[in-house]
Design a protein around this motif. Structure first.
Motif, PDB file in Angstrom:
ATOM      1  N   LEU A   1      -8.482   0.219  -7.354  1.00 39.22           N
ATOM      2  CA  LEU A   1     -10.283   0.784  -7.322  1.00 39.22           C
ATOM      3  C   LEU A   1     -10.047   2.167  -8.458  1.00 39.22           C
ATOM      4  O   LEU A   1     -11.003   2.508  -9.126  1.00 39.22           O
ATOM      5  N   ASP A   2      -9.216   2.882  -8.572  1.00 40.59           N
ATOM      6  CA  ASP A   2      -9.526   4.142  -9.665  1.00 40.59           C
ATOM      7  C   ASP A   2      -8.155   4.135 -10.574  1.00 40.59           C
ATOM      8  O   ASP A   2      -7.572   4.831 -11.247  1.00 40.59           O
ATOM      9  N   ASN A   3      -7.631   3.791 -10.448  1.00 37.61           N
ATOM     10  CA  ASN A   3      -6.022   3.559 -11.116  1.00 37.61           C
ATOM     11  C   ASN A   3      -5.062   4.393 -11.165  1.00 37.61           C
ATOM     12  O   ASN A   3      -4.472   5.369 -12.267  1.00 37.61           O
ATOM     13  N   ASP A   4      -4.684   5.467  -9.886  1.00 34.26           N
ATOM     14  CA  ASP A   4      -3.682   6.472  -9.641  1.00 34.26           C
ATOM     15  C   ASP A   4      -2.570   5.393  -9.051  1.00 34.26           C
ATOM     16  O   ASP A   4      -1.651   6.171  -8.429  1.00 34.26           O
ATOM     17  N   GLY A   5      -2.354   4.097  -9.357  1.00 36.77           N
ATOM     18  CA  GLY A   5      -1.327   3.755  -8.882  1.00 36.77           C
ATOM     19  C   GLY A   5      -1.080   3.635  -7.302  1.00 36.77           C
ATOM     20  O   GLY A   5      -0.249   3.030  -6.734  1.00 36.77           O
ATOM     21  N   SER A   6      -1.870   3.624  -6.759  1.00 35.59           N
ATOM     22  CA  SER A   6      -1.748   3.278  -4.773  1.00 35.59           C
ATOM     23  C   SER A   6      -3.116   2.424  -4.594  1.00 35.59           C
ATOM     24  O   SER A   6      -4.215   2.712  -5.210  1.00 35.59           O
ATOM     25  N   GLN A   7      -2.656   0.833  -4.446  1.00 35.34           N
ATOM     26  CA  GLN A   7      -4.153  -0.049  -3.731  1.00 35.34           C
ATOM     27  C   GLN A   7      -4.808   0.880  -2.632  1.00 35.34           C
ATOM     28  O   GLN A   7      -4.466   1.209  -1.477  1.00 35.34           O
ATOM     29  N   ASP A   8      -6.172   0.591  -3.020  1.00 35.08           N
ATOM     30  CA  ASP A   8      -6.904   0.527  -1.953  1.00 35.08           C
ATOM     31  C   ASP A   8      -7.863  -0.313  -1.518  1.00 35.08           C
ATOM     32  O   ASP A   8      -6.751  -1.574  -2.099  1.00 35.08           O
ATOM     33  N   LEU A   9      -8.547  -0.261  -0.083  1.00 39.66           N
ATOM     34  CA  LEU A   9      -8.706  -1.708   0.415  1.00 39.66           C
ATOM     35  C   LEU A   9     -10.406  -1.888  -0.245  1.00 39.66           C
ATOM     36  O   LEU A   9     -11.473  -1.164   0.284  1.00 39.66           O
ATOM     37  N   PHE A  10     -10.836  -2.963  -0.154  1.00 39.28           N
ATOM     38  CA  PHE A  10     -12.323  -3.287  -0.056  1.00 39.28           C
ATOM     39  C   PHE A  10     -11.928  -4.233   0.598  1.00 39.28           C
ATOM     40  O   PHE A  10     -12.170  -5.361   1.109  1.00 39.28           O
TER      41      PHE A  10
ATOM     42  N   GLY B   1      -2.523   8.290  -1.328  1.00 41.74           N
ATOM     43  CA  GLY B   1      -0.938   8.071  -1.864  1.00 41.74           C
ATOM     44  C   GLY B   1      -0.112   8.211  -0.654  1.00 41.74           C
ATOM     45  O   GLY B   1       1.545   8.575  -0.940  1.00 41.74           O
ATOM     46  N   ASN B   2      -0.221   9.109   0.436  1.00 42.75           N
ATOM     47  CA  ASN B   2       0.082   9.838   1.872  1.00 42.75           C
ATOM     48  C   ASN B   2       0.636   8.807   3.117  1.00 42.75           C
ATOM     49  O   ASN B   2       0.629   9.459   3.896  1.00 42.75           O
ATOM     50  N   GLY B   3       0.030   7.365   2.987  1.00 43.61           N
ATOM     51  CA  GLY B   3       0.068   6.487   3.900  1.00 43.61           C
ATOM     52  C   GLY B   3      -1.060   6.815   4.808  1.00 43.61           C
ATOM     53  O   GLY B   3      -0.791   5.990   6.213  1.00 43.61           O
ATOM     54  N   VAL B   4      -1.889   7.361   3.824  1.00 40.38           N
ATOM     55  CA  VAL B   4      -3.396   7.106   4.913  1.00 40.38           C
ATOM     56  C   VAL B   4      -4.754   7.670   3.619  1.00 40.38           C
ATOM     57  O   VAL B   4      -4.661   7.673   2.277  1.00 40.38           O
TER      58      VAL B   4
ATOM     59  N   ARG C   1       1.793  -3.109   8.907  1.00 39.28           N
ATOM     60  CA  ARG C   1       3.302  -2.634   7.802  1.00 39.28           C
ATOM     61  C   ARG C   1       4.066  -3.198   7.863  1.00 39.28           C
ATOM     62  O   ARG C   1       5.035  -3.752   8.773  1.00 39.28           O
ATOM     63  N   ASN C   2       4.658  -3.495   6.490  1.00 34.48           N
ATOM     64  CA  ASN C   2       6.183  -4.853   6.139  1.00 34.48           C
ATOM     65  C   ASN C   2       7.143  -3.381   6.235  1.00 34.48           C
ATOM     66  O   ASN C   2       7.477  -2.471   5.794  1.00 34.48           O
ATOM     67  N   LEU C   3       7.876  -3.784   7.436  1.00 30.67           N
ATOM     68  CA  LEU C   3       9.349  -3.045   7.740  1.00 30.67           C
ATOM     69  C   LEU C   3      10.389  -3.882   7.248  1.00 30.67           C
ATOM     70  O   LEU C   3      11.596  -3.233   8.017  1.00 30.67           O
ATOM     71  N   GLY C   4      10.649  -4.921   6.792  1.00 30.53           N
ATOM     72  CA  GLY C   4      11.539  -6.005   6.122  1.00 30.53           C
ATOM     73  C   GLY C   4      11.808  -6.487   7.492  1.00 30.53           C
ATOM     74  O   GLY C   4      11.816  -7.109   8.397  1.00 30.53           O
TER      75      GLY C   4
ATOM     76  N   TYR D   1       0.671  -1.151  -0.243  1.00 32.96           N
ATOM     77  CA  TYR D   1       0.310  -0.035  -0.261  1.00 32.96           C
ATOM     78  C   TYR D   1       0.485   1.184  -0.037  1.00 32.96           C
ATOM     79  O   TYR D   1       0.380   2.095  -0.536  1.00 32.96           O
ATOM     80  N   ASP D   2       1.950   1.391   0.216  1.00 31.55           N
ATOM     81  CA  ASP D   2       2.901   2.518   0.575  1.00 31.55           C
ATOM     82  C   ASP D   2       4.120   2.451  -0.316  1.00 31.55           C
ATOM     83  O   ASP D   2       4.944   3.576  -0.445  1.00 31.55           O
ATOM     84  N   LEU D   3       4.204   1.539  -1.773  1.00 26.31           N
ATOM     85  CA  LEU D   3       5.219   1.279  -2.479  1.00 26.31           C
ATOM     86  C   LEU D   3       6.775   1.410  -1.837  1.00 26.31           C
ATOM     87  O   LEU D   3       7.329   1.949  -2.734  1.00 26.31           O
ATOM     88  N   ASP D   4       6.858   0.203  -0.772  1.00 25.75           N
ATOM     89  CA  ASP D   4       8.251   0.793  -0.712  1.00 25.75           C
ATOM     90  C   ASP D   4       8.648  -0.713  -1.288  1.00 25.75           C
ATOM     91  O   ASP D   4       9.957  -1.434  -0.733  1.00 25.75           O
ATOM     92  N   GLY D   5       7.905  -1.316  -2.110  1.00 29.76           N
ATOM     93  CA  GLY D   5       8.599  -2.662  -2.760  1.00 29.76           C
ATOM     94  C   GLY D   5       8.609  -4.124  -1.181  1.00 29.76           C
ATOM     95  O   GLY D   5       9.382  -5.090  -1.642  1.00 29.76           O
ATOM     96  N   MET D   6       7.951  -3.618  -0.193  1.00 29.23           N
ATOM     97  CA  MET D   6       7.564  -4.943   0.864  1.00 29.23           C
ATOM     98  C   MET D   6       5.782  -4.900   1.157  1.00 29.23           C
ATOM     99  O   MET D   6       5.122  -4.142   1.442  1.00 29.23           O
ATOM    100  N   MET D   7       5.380  -5.791   0.871  1.00 28.79           N
ATOM    101  CA  MET D   7       4.018  -6.263   0.969  1.00 28.79           C
ATOM    102  C   MET D   7       3.960  -6.646   2.051  1.00 28.79           C
ATOM    103  O   MET D   7       4.188  -7.139   2.931  1.00 28.79           O
ATOM    104  N   ASP D   8       2.999  -5.734   2.161  1.00 35.22           N
ATOM    105  CA  ASP D   8       1.534  -4.966   4.184  1.00 35.22           C
ATOM    106  C   ASP D   8       0.743  -6.370   4.096  1.00 35.22           C
ATOM    107  O   ASP D   8       0.580  -6.815   2.742  1.00 35.22           O
ATOM    108  N   LEU D   9      -0.003  -6.560   5.360  1.00 35.29           N
ATOM    109  CA  LEU D   9      -0.766  -7.427   5.492  1.00 35.29           C
ATOM    110  C   LEU D   9      -1.729  -6.444   5.914  1.00 35.29           C
ATOM    111  O   LEU D   9      -1.769  -5.845   6.906  1.00 35.29           O
ATOM    112  N   PHE D  10      -3.393  -7.445   5.404  1.00 38.38           N
ATOM    113  CA  PHE D  10      -4.543  -6.608   6.208  1.00 38.38           C
ATOM    114  C   PHE D  10      -5.401  -7.613   6.143  1.00 38.38           C
ATOM    115  O   PHE D  10      -5.567  -8.668   5.629  1.00 38.38           O
TER     116      PHE D  10
END
Length: 569
Positions: free
Chosen positions: A374-383, A415-418, A341-344, A319-328
Motif C-alpha cells: 500500500l506504500d510501494n516500499d516493496g513489502s506487502q501490507d495487510l488490510f 520489512g523485518n518480519g513484523v 508462514r510457508n516453510l516449503g 510477506y517475507d519475500l522468501d519466494g513462498m506464498m504465505d496465507l492469512f
C-alpha cells in the motif's frame, strides 16, 4: 531484568523500522462523491444467519477503457426473498477515468441487463466462456446468477443454461484452470443448510445465544452443506464434479472464503477453503484432475494452538519475500486472525503473534482482507475489514467486547518480519463505524497506488482512495495469455530488482466473497533498479523480459513481450 531489556530492545527496533518507513500510508474517503450510492440490503436485527453473511465486491474493467469498474452484491432478507428477492448486484461504470484523479462512477445496472433477482452473496468477474469478454458470476442463497459479457458493460443472463446455477447457501467462489486444459473452473463453498419455511427460532437454544444474550442461530447447531466444483466443458457450460475431484467436503463444514494459489511452487494451482468454526481445507493439486486435502499435515486447518477458528476471509501473499506464498485468514472475535508462514516442504507455521497481526485482531470479527503493497516500499501490507454478526451485541458492548460496527485494521509490513497496526495514522479511524464484509483491492485511478472498496452490511460501501505520498516507484502489469484463459488466471510473475525478488499471482476470487483487480501491482523503493520480469503462464510455460522501466502500467502478451505501456500518473 534481562527479559525486560530484551523487550525494550525489540520495541525500539520496531520504532526505528516504523520511522524509517514514514510518511504513513494514507487513505481518503471518497464514498460520498464517488457515485457508489446503493446500500446493501439487510435487516436491523439479523434474526437469521442468512441475513448477516452477504457482501461481496468485484473490481474489473467491464467496458475495456483501462479503468476499473465496480460490482457490489446487494443482499436481501428472509421476508424480501420470499416475495421475489432483490437484484443480485449493482454495477458501477467508472466515468471519464482518464480525466480525473478522483474516480467517479455511474450506476449502469439496468442498462447492463443485470435484472435477475434472488439473494446475492459473492461476486467474481472472469471470461468463463473464452470469448475474450469478462462475464459475471454471482453466488447466492438458493441459486447463483451467471451473466455473459457482451462488451461495453452489457450482459446477457445465461444462468439457466450455464450449469452454474447450483443450489443451497452458496458463498465464496474462486476460479482457476485446475487441469491446465485452457478453460477456467470454479470452486464454490457452501455454508449451512436452511429451510426458509422452518427457520431456527431466534434465541431458542444454547447455539442461539452469545455472552448471555439471545441472537440468531448458527452456524453451530445447524447442518452444514457440501461444497461444489464446476468443471468447464469448454463450450460455455459446466458440470459439477466436486466428489470426483476430491473437494466435496463430505464432512459438511461451514464454507465461506475461497482462494487459489500455487503454494508449493510446482506450477499447478491449489486451493484453500476457510470454514467457519470448523477445520479449514488446503487442497493440493495432484496433477491428474484430483486434489488431496493437506490442511492438517501442513498446519493450515487449525491455529498454531490446534484450535479450529471461525474463519471467513482468505489472502495469499509473500510477506517475507522468501519466494513462498504465505496465507492469512480472518476469524471471529476472541480468536486472532491467523498468519501462516510457508516453510516449503515443512508445511506452514502460525506466526500471528510474533508478526504482531494476531494480538490486535482478537477483539474483532474479521472478514474481507488482502495482501497489497500500500506504500510501494516493496513489502506487502495487510488490510482487514471487521464487523460483528449480532446487532444485539450493542447491549453488552464494553471494554472487553466490541460492538456490531467495528473499525478497519491496516497492518503495515516493516520489512523485518513484523507488522505494525496503523489504521489511525492512515485516516481509517475517521470513517464511520460499520459492520463490514467484503473488500476488493485495485488501482482505481491508475496512479500506481492500491485503493480499496469495502461493502458494509445494510449500508453504503466505502470507496477508499490511496493518497500516500512518497518517492517510491511502482509497476502495474496486465497479462494476456494465448488460448482460452485470456486473462492469465493462475499465472505468476517474478520480479527481480537490485534489492529483492517479489512474486505475485493472478487470482480470481478471494478476500471475503470478493475479487480484486487482476492486474499485478509491485511497489519499488526509491532508486530501486528493475532487473528481470519472469512470467510463468498458467499452462506452465515461462518467459523472461528485461529492460522494463518502473512507474508504468504495462500489458505483457504471451510470446510478444510488452504489448502496450502507459505512464502511471
Amino acid at each position: 531484568m534481562i527479559r525486560i531489556l530484551l523487550s525494550i530492545v525489540v520495541f525500539l527496533s520496531l520504532l526505528t523500522a516504523a520511522s524509517a518507513q514514514s510518511p504513513a500510508i494514507k487513505f481518503r474517503d471518497i464514498s460520498a462523491s464517488s457515485g457508489v450510492n446503493v446500500s446493501h440490503i439487510a435487516t436491523p436485527e439479523n434474526r437469521y444467519i442468512v441475513e448477516s453473511m452477504s457482501g461481496g465486491v468485484a473490481l474489473f474493467d467491464c467496458d475495456g477503457d483501462g479503468y476499473l469498474d465496480i460490482a457490489t452484491v446487494n443482499g436481501s432478507s428472509v421476508d424480501r426473498f420470499k416475495t421475489g428477492g432483490d437484484l443480485f448486484v449493482t454495477l458501477y461504470r467508472q466515468v471519464d477515468g482518464a480525466k480525473s484523479k478522483t474516480p467517479k462512477f455511474e450506476n449502469v445496472t439496468a442498462s447492463a441487463g443485470l435484472t435477475r433477482k434472488g439473494w446475492g452473496m459473492g461476486v467474481t468477474a472472469v471470461d468463463l466462456d473464452n470469448d475474450g469478454i469478462l462475464d459475471l458470476f454471482v453466488t447466492g442463497f438458493g441459486a447463483n446468477a451467471v451473466y455473459k459479457g457482451k462488451g461495453g458493460c452489457k450482459f446477457t443472463d445465461v444462468t439457466e443454461k450455464s450449469g452454474l446455477k447450483g443450489s443451497g447457501f452458496m458463498t465464496g467462489a474462486a476460479w482457476a484452470d485446475y487441469d491446465r486444459d485452457g478453460d477456467l473452473d470454479v470452486l464454490v463453498a457452501r455454508y449451512v443448510s436452511l429451510d426458509l419455511d422452518h427457520l431456527p427460532v431466534f434465541g431458542s437454544s444454547i447455539t442461539c445465544s452469545f455472552k448471555g444474550i439471545r441472537v440468531q442461530c448458527g452456524p453451530r447447531g445447524l447442518p452444514g452443506e457440501t461444497d461444489l466444483f464446476f468443471r468447464n466443458k469448454g463450450d460455455g457450460t459446466f458440470e459439477e464434479v466436486a466428489s470426483k475431484v476430491g473437494v466435496q467436503d463430505a464432512k459438511k463444514y461451514y464454507g465461506l472464503g475461497v482462494e487459489w494459489c500455487d503454494y508449493d511452487n510446482d506450477g499447478w494451482p491449489d486451493v484453500y477453503v476457510a470454514n467457519d468454526g470448523t477445520p479449514n481445507y488446503l487442497y493440493r493439486n495432484n496433477h491428474d484432475g484430483t486434489f488431496e486435502d493437506v490442511g492438517f499435515q501442513t498446519g493450515t486447518s487449525y491455529s498454531g494452538d490446534g484450535v479450529e477458528q471461525g474463519s471467513m476471509g482468505v489472502a495469499w501473499g509473500d510477506y517475507d519475500l522468501d519466494g513462498m506464498m504465505d496465507l492469512f485468514v480472518t476469524n471471529f472475535d476472541n480468536e486472532h486472525n491467523t498468519l501462516y508462514r510457508n516453510l516449503g516442504s515443512k508445511g506452514f507455521l502460525d506466526v500471528s503473534m510474533e508478526t504482531r497481526v494476531g494480538p490486535v485482531s482478537t477483539p474483532y470479527v474479521g472478514w474481507g482482507t488482502g495482501f497489497d503493497d500500500l506504500d510501494n516500499d516493496g513489502s506487502q501490507d495487510l488490510f482487514v475489514v471487521n464487523g460483528h454478526v449480532y446487532p444485539q451485541i450493542e447491549f453488552v458492548k464494553s471494554d472487553d467486547q466490541m460492538g456490531f460496527r467495528q473499525e478497519l485494521l491496516l497492518h503495515r509490513n516493516l520489512g523485518n518480519g513484523v507488522f505494525t497496526e496503523m489504521s489511525k495514522a492512515a485516516g481509517l479511524r475517521d470513517l464511520p463505524l460499520r459492520s463490514s464484509r467484503g473488500a476488493a483491492f485495485g488501482d482505481l485511478n491508475n496512479d500506481g497506488l492500491i485503493d480499496v472498496i469495502v461493502t458494509n452490511l445494510g449500508e453504503l460501501p466505502f470507496v477508499l482512495l490511496n493518497v500516500t505520498e512518497n518517492e517510491n516507484q511502482r509497476l502495474l502489469i496486465k497479462l494476456v495469455q494465448n488460448g482460452g484463459n485470456h486473462d492469465a488466471i493462475g499465472s505468476r510473475v517474478t520480479l527481480k530488482t537490485d534489492k529483492r525478488t517479489m512474486i505475485r499471482e493472478v487470482q480470481a476470487g478471494g478476500s471475503y466473497l470478493s475479487q480484486n483487480d487482476t492486474r499485478l501491482h509491485f511497489g519499488l523503493g526509491k532508486g530501486e533498479t528493475l532487473g528481470s520480469v519472469t512470467i510463468r503462464w498458467s499452462d506452465g510455460k515461462t518467459e523472461q523480459l528485461k529492460d522494463i522501466k518502473p512507474n508504468q502500467m504495462i500489458t505483457i502478451a504471451e510470446g510478444k513481450g510488452v504489448f502496450s505501456s502507459a505512464d502511471l500518473r
